[in-house]
Design a protein around this motif. Structure first.
Motif, PDB file in Angstrom:
ATOM      1  N   PHE A   1     -12.055 -21.756 -26.334  1.00 21.84           N
ATOM      2  CA  PHE A   1     -12.875 -21.994 -24.948  1.00 21.84           C
ATOM      3  C   PHE A   1     -13.804 -20.694 -24.974  1.00 21.84           C
ATOM      4  O   PHE A   1     -14.381 -20.492 -23.613  1.00 21.84           O
ATOM      5  N   ASP A   2     -14.081 -20.149 -26.094  1.00 23.63           N
ATOM      6  CA  ASP A   2     -14.924 -18.730 -26.044  1.00 23.63           C
ATOM      7  C   ASP A   2     -16.290 -18.940 -26.764  1.00 23.63           C
ATOM      8  O   ASP A   2     -16.782 -18.074 -27.412  1.00 23.63           O
ATOM      9  N   GLY A   3     -16.723 -20.221 -26.562  1.00 23.70           N
ATOM     10  CA  GLY A   3     -18.107 -20.401 -27.387  1.00 23.70           C
ATOM     11  C   GLY A   3     -19.058 -19.663 -27.016  1.00 23.70           C
ATOM     12  O   GLY A   3     -19.988 -19.089 -27.664  1.00 23.70           O
ATOM     13  N   PRO A   4     -19.386 -19.224 -25.627  1.00 21.83           N
ATOM     14  CA  PRO A   4     -20.475 -18.181 -25.286  1.00 21.83           C
ATOM     15  C   PRO A   4     -20.409 -17.117 -26.096  1.00 21.83           C
ATOM     16  O   PRO A   4     -21.398 -16.427 -26.135  1.00 21.83           O
ATOM     17  N   GLY A   5     -18.794 -16.581 -26.388  1.00 23.73           N
ATOM     18  CA  GLY A   5     -18.949 -15.213 -27.215  1.00 23.73           C
ATOM     19  C   GLY A   5     -19.142 -15.473 -28.820  1.00 23.73           C
ATOM     20  O   GLY A   5     -19.446 -14.516 -29.436  1.00 23.73           O
TER      21      GLY A   5
ATOM     22  N   THR B   1     -25.564 -24.875 -18.187  1.00 25.08           N
ATOM     23  CA  THR B   1     -24.608 -25.042 -19.486  1.00 25.08           C
ATOM     24  C   THR B   1     -23.166 -25.262 -19.053  1.00 25.08           C
ATOM     25  O   THR B   1     -22.828 -24.835 -18.127  1.00 25.08           O
ATOM     26  N   PRO B   2     -22.500 -25.605 -20.240  1.00 28.57           N
ATOM     27  CA  PRO B   2     -20.702 -25.855 -19.883  1.00 28.57           C
ATOM     28  C   PRO B   2     -20.128 -24.423 -20.029  1.00 28.57           C
ATOM     29  O   PRO B   2     -19.176 -24.317 -20.600  1.00 28.57           O
ATOM     30  N   THR B   3     -20.723 -23.466 -19.126  1.00 28.31           N
ATOM     31  CA  THR B   3     -20.118 -22.031 -19.390  1.00 28.31           C
ATOM     32  C   THR B   3     -19.778 -21.989 -17.618  1.00 28.31           C
ATOM     33  O   THR B   3     -20.478 -21.987 -16.839  1.00 28.31           O
ATOM     34  N   LEU B   4     -18.483 -21.698 -17.290  1.00 29.56           N
ATOM     35  CA  LEU B   4     -17.987 -21.685 -16.212  1.00 29.56           C
ATOM     36  C   LEU B   4     -17.281 -20.222 -15.937  1.00 29.56           C
ATOM     37  O   LEU B   4     -16.098 -19.945 -16.619  1.00 29.56           O
ATOM     38  N   ALA B   5     -17.780 -19.462 -15.145  1.00 28.59           N
ATOM     39  CA  ALA B   5     -17.042 -18.086 -14.822  1.00 28.59           C
ATOM     40  C   ALA B   5     -16.472 -18.165 -13.290  1.00 28.59           C
ATOM     41  O   ALA B   5     -17.032 -18.679 -12.408  1.00 28.59           O
ATOM     42  N   PHE B   6     -15.122 -17.695 -13.566  1.00 25.79           N
ATOM     43  CA  PHE B   6     -14.575 -17.685 -12.019  1.00 25.79           C
ATOM     44  C   PHE B   6     -13.668 -16.381 -11.984  1.00 25.79           C
ATOM     45  O   PHE B   6     -13.488 -15.446 -12.847  1.00 25.79           O
ATOM     46  N   THR B   7     -13.269 -16.179 -10.641  1.00 23.39           N
ATOM     47  CA  THR B   7     -12.065 -15.076 -10.664  1.00 23.39           C
ATOM     48  C   THR B   7     -10.994 -15.781  -9.741  1.00 23.39           C
ATOM     49  O   THR B   7     -11.082 -16.886  -9.187  1.00 23.39           O
ATOM     50  N   LEU B   8      -9.633 -15.156  -9.786  1.00 20.46           N
ATOM     51  CA  LEU B   8      -8.696 -15.478  -9.090  1.00 20.46           C
ATOM     52  C   LEU B   8      -8.332 -14.347  -7.996  1.00 20.46           C
ATOM     53  O   LEU B   8      -8.386 -13.244  -8.368  1.00 20.46           O
ATOM     54  N   ASP B   9      -7.947 -14.869  -6.924  1.00 20.18           N
ATOM     55  CA  ASP B   9      -7.562 -14.083  -5.799  1.00 20.18           C
ATOM     56  C   ASP B   9      -6.474 -12.793  -6.071  1.00 20.18           C
ATOM     57  O   ASP B   9      -5.378 -13.621  -6.750  1.00 20.18           O
ATOM     58  N   GLN B  10      -6.681 -11.836  -5.963  1.00 21.75           N
ATOM     59  CA  GLN B  10      -5.770 -10.582  -6.137  1.00 21.75           C
ATOM     60  C   GLN B  10      -5.112 -10.496  -7.718  1.00 21.75           C
ATOM     61  O   GLN B  10      -3.897 -10.324  -7.889  1.00 21.75           O
TER      62      GLN B  10
ATOM     63  N   GLY C   1     -13.969  -7.971 -14.039  1.00 22.57           N
ATOM     64  CA  GLY C   1     -15.047  -8.924 -14.207  1.00 22.57           C
ATOM     65  C   GLY C   1     -14.509 -10.141 -14.058  1.00 22.57           C
ATOM     66  O   GLY C   1     -13.723 -10.572 -13.380  1.00 22.57           O
ATOM     67  N   TRP C   2     -15.025 -11.185 -14.860  1.00 17.96           N
ATOM     68  CA  TRP C   2     -14.915 -12.729 -14.767  1.00 17.96           C
ATOM     69  C   TRP C   2     -13.905 -13.230 -15.530  1.00 17.96           C
ATOM     70  O   TRP C   2     -13.745 -12.636 -16.776  1.00 17.96           O
ATOM     71  N   ILE C   3     -13.496 -14.192 -15.534  1.00 18.66           N
ATOM     72  CA  ILE C   3     -12.773 -14.949 -16.616  1.00 18.66           C
ATOM     73  C   ILE C   3     -13.792 -16.087 -16.845  1.00 18.66           C
ATOM     74  O   ILE C   3     -14.518 -16.731 -15.962  1.00 18.66           O
ATOM     75  N   ARG C   4     -13.990 -16.280 -18.144  1.00 13.25           N
ATOM     76  CA  ARG C   4     -15.087 -17.176 -18.682  1.00 13.25           C
ATOM     77  C   ARG C   4     -14.540 -18.472 -19.441  1.00 13.25           C
ATOM     78  O   ARG C   4     -14.142 -18.129 -20.598  1.00 13.25           O
ATOM     79  N   LEU C   5     -14.897 -19.626 -19.162  1.00 15.70           N
ATOM     80  CA  LEU C   5     -14.414 -20.745 -19.860  1.00 15.70           C
ATOM     81  C   LEU C   5     -15.810 -21.192 -20.419  1.00 15.70           C
ATOM     82  O   LEU C   5     -16.879 -21.674 -19.625  1.00 15.70           O
ATOM     83  N   GLY C   6     -16.009 -21.349 -21.597  1.00 13.10           N
ATOM     84  CA  GLY C   6     -17.318 -21.735 -22.251  1.00 13.10           C
ATOM     85  C   GLY C   6     -16.716 -23.003 -23.260  1.00 13.10           C
ATOM     86  O   GLY C   6     -15.988 -22.741 -24.189  1.00 13.10           O
ATOM     87  N   LEU C   7     -17.508 -24.092 -23.154  1.00 13.47           N
ATOM     88  CA  LEU C   7     -17.205 -25.109 -23.829  1.00 13.47           C
ATOM     89  C   LEU C   7     -18.122 -25.359 -25.164  1.00 13.47           C
ATOM     90  O   LEU C   7     -19.185 -24.935 -25.202  1.00 13.47           O
ATOM     91  N   ALA C   8     -17.527 -26.135 -26.077  1.00 10.45           N
ATOM     92  CA  ALA C   8     -18.453 -26.126 -27.545  1.00 10.45           C
ATOM     93  C   ALA C   8     -18.239 -27.775 -27.708  1.00 10.45           C
ATOM     94  O   ALA C   8     -17.113 -28.204 -27.262  1.00 10.45           O
ATOM     95  N   PRO C   9     -18.973 -28.319 -28.476  1.00 14.12           N
ATOM     96  CA  PRO C   9     -18.656 -29.716 -29.075  1.00 14.12           C
ATOM     97  C   PRO C   9     -17.375 -30.232 -29.472  1.00 14.12           C
ATOM     98  O   PRO C   9     -17.104 -31.391 -29.607  1.00 14.12           O
ATOM     99  N   TYR C  10     -16.694 -29.139 -29.988  1.00 12.86           N
ATOM    100  CA  TYR C  10     -15.490 -29.611 -30.641  1.00 12.86           C
ATOM    101  C   TYR C  10     -14.388 -29.261 -29.823  1.00 12.86           C
ATOM    102  O   TYR C  10     -13.040 -29.883 -29.858  1.00 12.86           O
ATOM    103  N   ASN C  11     -14.541 -29.155 -28.560  1.00 13.88           N
ATOM    104  CA  ASN C  11     -13.396 -29.325 -27.361  1.00 13.88           C
ATOM    105  C   ASN C  11     -13.288 -30.653 -26.851  1.00 13.88           C
ATOM    106  O   ASN C  11     -14.049 -31.274 -26.698  1.00 13.88           O
ATOM    107  N   THR C  12     -11.764 -30.822 -26.752  1.00 11.17           N
ATOM    108  CA  THR C  12     -11.486 -32.027 -26.659  1.00 11.17           C
ATOM    109  C   THR C  12     -11.254 -32.244 -24.972  1.00 11.17           C
ATOM    110  O   THR C  12     -10.809 -31.341 -24.242  1.00 11.17           O
ATOM    111  N   ASP C  13     -11.185 -33.843 -24.707  1.00  8.26           N
ATOM    112  CA  ASP C  13     -10.822 -33.730 -23.213  1.00  8.26           C
ATOM    113  C   ASP C  13      -9.356 -33.650 -23.089  1.00  8.26           C
ATOM    114  O   ASP C  13      -8.932 -33.142 -21.915  1.00  8.26           O
ATOM    115  N   GLU C  14      -8.349 -33.712 -23.863  1.00  6.46           N
ATOM    116  CA  GLU C  14      -7.133 -33.122 -23.996  1.00  6.46           C
ATOM    117  C   GLU C  14      -6.894 -31.787 -23.803  1.00  6.46           C
ATOM    118  O   GLU C  14      -5.971 -31.136 -22.950  1.00  6.46           O
TER     119      GLU C  14
END
Length: 415
Positions: free
Chosen positions: A28-32, A333-342, A381-394
């Motif tokens: 899930f590190d396609g942006p990198g 784009t399919p790049t989602l950055a988020f943080t988690l409380d505490q 910083g952020w947690i970053r989830l980045g998709l690429a075409p090889y990522n599956t729905d599963e």
């Protein structure tokens, strides 16, 4: 997209077959940086095995190396709709940006203004800030809206004036995924005869780009973000390129694009770039490579948008998650950055890696101005989830399960 050939796509990536402690890697590190497609690997190895050589010799391996560079330029020209002679290669986007910034020094005078943005990766900020400092120019930042994670495009008329000589903007954020309406930026910049530099490193892997239609002066991208090796690419409009006073060795070529390519290039990586583009075109349809590439990128964007929408809705439904994502109606784009409380973001990323073999990145991702404005540095910083075409729905469903498990174990105090 049931028609998207996901099985064939995944079969083209040897890294997807790797295991760690009997568990597959989930990338899930396609942006990198994406994994490398088999055609890119084969092209690199084929060049090396066939006999490596430098350019412009009379012997066969040198002539073959000349052809690799020519074909690399033609391949990028088909991908981005530019002229082959407008394509230059280099170590990476950052190095090319600093080289071009240094070359533009004679075009910038004391009191001139350079516009950069608060949303961008610093690779499209610091080369121009450095240029301004060296030449006594003024730097102005186009601000980002802290609620929508989009640039304040309404301020363009105020910021870009007759004093503006250069505007640098990314086509898409490598953190939030926000796609900037660069057409508006270019239109305003050209109204005052300012140069426009586009950082397309995060954009090229996700949607079709037409350099000629955009009308920018410089566009940067990197092959390792679209299934190739580590090689940087600069597309410079011929009108600017011909007159660009690059810093180079005296005997080196003076013609474009060679004059920007100082020293010996990474020929095997450029061969791999050709292989990567050959792979991309297999995902599209059309009579020419250019048509197939555009069709392929349209298919990639459609699939990734569907998957990203699922993830966005899921993340928005978890109270302990703060998602840094532009509102509906904004192209992303399919790049989602988020943080988690505490929770420190690095600790969370490590847990995903250790527990599920999920490659999920954390940090500021060199979008340091945005990180400071969003006050995320204190939590890693952020947690970053980045998709690429090889990522599956599963894989996406497994991430959902993993995140819910993590929240249950580590975020109870935040409820």
């Amino acid at each position: 997209m049931s028609s998207f050939p996901i099985d064939a796509v995944r079969a083209a990536f040897p890294a997807l077959q790797q295991r760690l402690e009997h568990k597959p890697f989930i990338f899930f590190d396609g942006p990198g940086g994406t994994q490398m497609a088999q055609p890119a690997i084969e092209a690199m190895v084929g060049y090396i095995r066939g006999g490596m050589a430098n350019l412009h010799g009379t012997f066969a391996t040198s002539r073959a190396t000349d052809e690799v560079l020519l074909e690399g330029r033609r391949a990028i020209a088909d991908l981005l709709n530019c002229q082959p002679e407008e394509v230059a290669f280099g170590q990476n986007m950052t190095s090319l940006a600093f080289a071009i910034a240094r070359s533009l020094g004679s075009c910038i005078q004391a009191g001139d203004e350079i516009i950069v943005t608060e949303l961008d990766h610093r690779a499209n900020v610091d080369p121009w800030v450095t240029l301004a400092r060296d030449r006594g120019a003024v730097v102005k930042f186009l601000p980002v809206n802290a609620d929508t994670y989009t640039l304040e495009i309404s301020q363009l008329d105020e910021l870009i004036t007759a004093k503006t000589k250069l505007v640098a903007v990314s086509m898409s954020s490598n953190v939030t995924g926000t796609v900037t309406p660069v057409e508006q930026v270019i239109r305003r910049a050209k109204a005052v005869n300012a140069m426009v530099v586009l950082d397309a490193v995060h954009a090229v892997p996700h949607f079709p780009i037409d350099f000629r239609v955009l009308g920018a002066d410089v566009l940067f991208c990197s092959a390792y973000k679209f299934f190739g090796p580590h090689v940087g690419i600069a597309v410079v409009s011929a009108a600017l390129f011909e007159n660009l006073p690059v810093y180079k060795l005296a005997p080196a070529p003076t013609n474009i694009p060679d004059k920007l390519e100082t020293g010996t290039q990474n020929h095997e990586a450029i061969a791999g770039l050709i292989g990567a583009i050959d792979f991309i075109q297999t995902l599209g349809q059309g009579a020419t490579r250019k048509e197939r590439l555009r069709s392929a990128m349209q298919a990639v964007e459609e699939r990734e948008q569907e998957q990203a929408q699922q993830l966005e809705e899921f993340l928005l439904g978890i109270p302990q998650v703060r998602l840094y994502r532009a509102p509906a109606g904004t192209r992303k784009t399919p790049t989602l950055a988020f943080t988690l409380d505490q929770v420190n973001s690095r600790e969370a990323a490590a847990w995903f890696a250790d527990t599920y073999n999920m490659c999920i990145a954390d940090g500021h991702f060199y979008a340091s101005t945005l990180a400071e404005k969003m006050h995320v540095n204190a939590m890693g910083g952020w947690i970053r989830l980045g998709l690429a075409p090889y990522n599956t729905d599963e894989e996406i469903e497994l991430f959902k399960t993993a995140l819910l498990t993590f929240v249950e174990k580590h975020c109870q105090s935040a409820r």
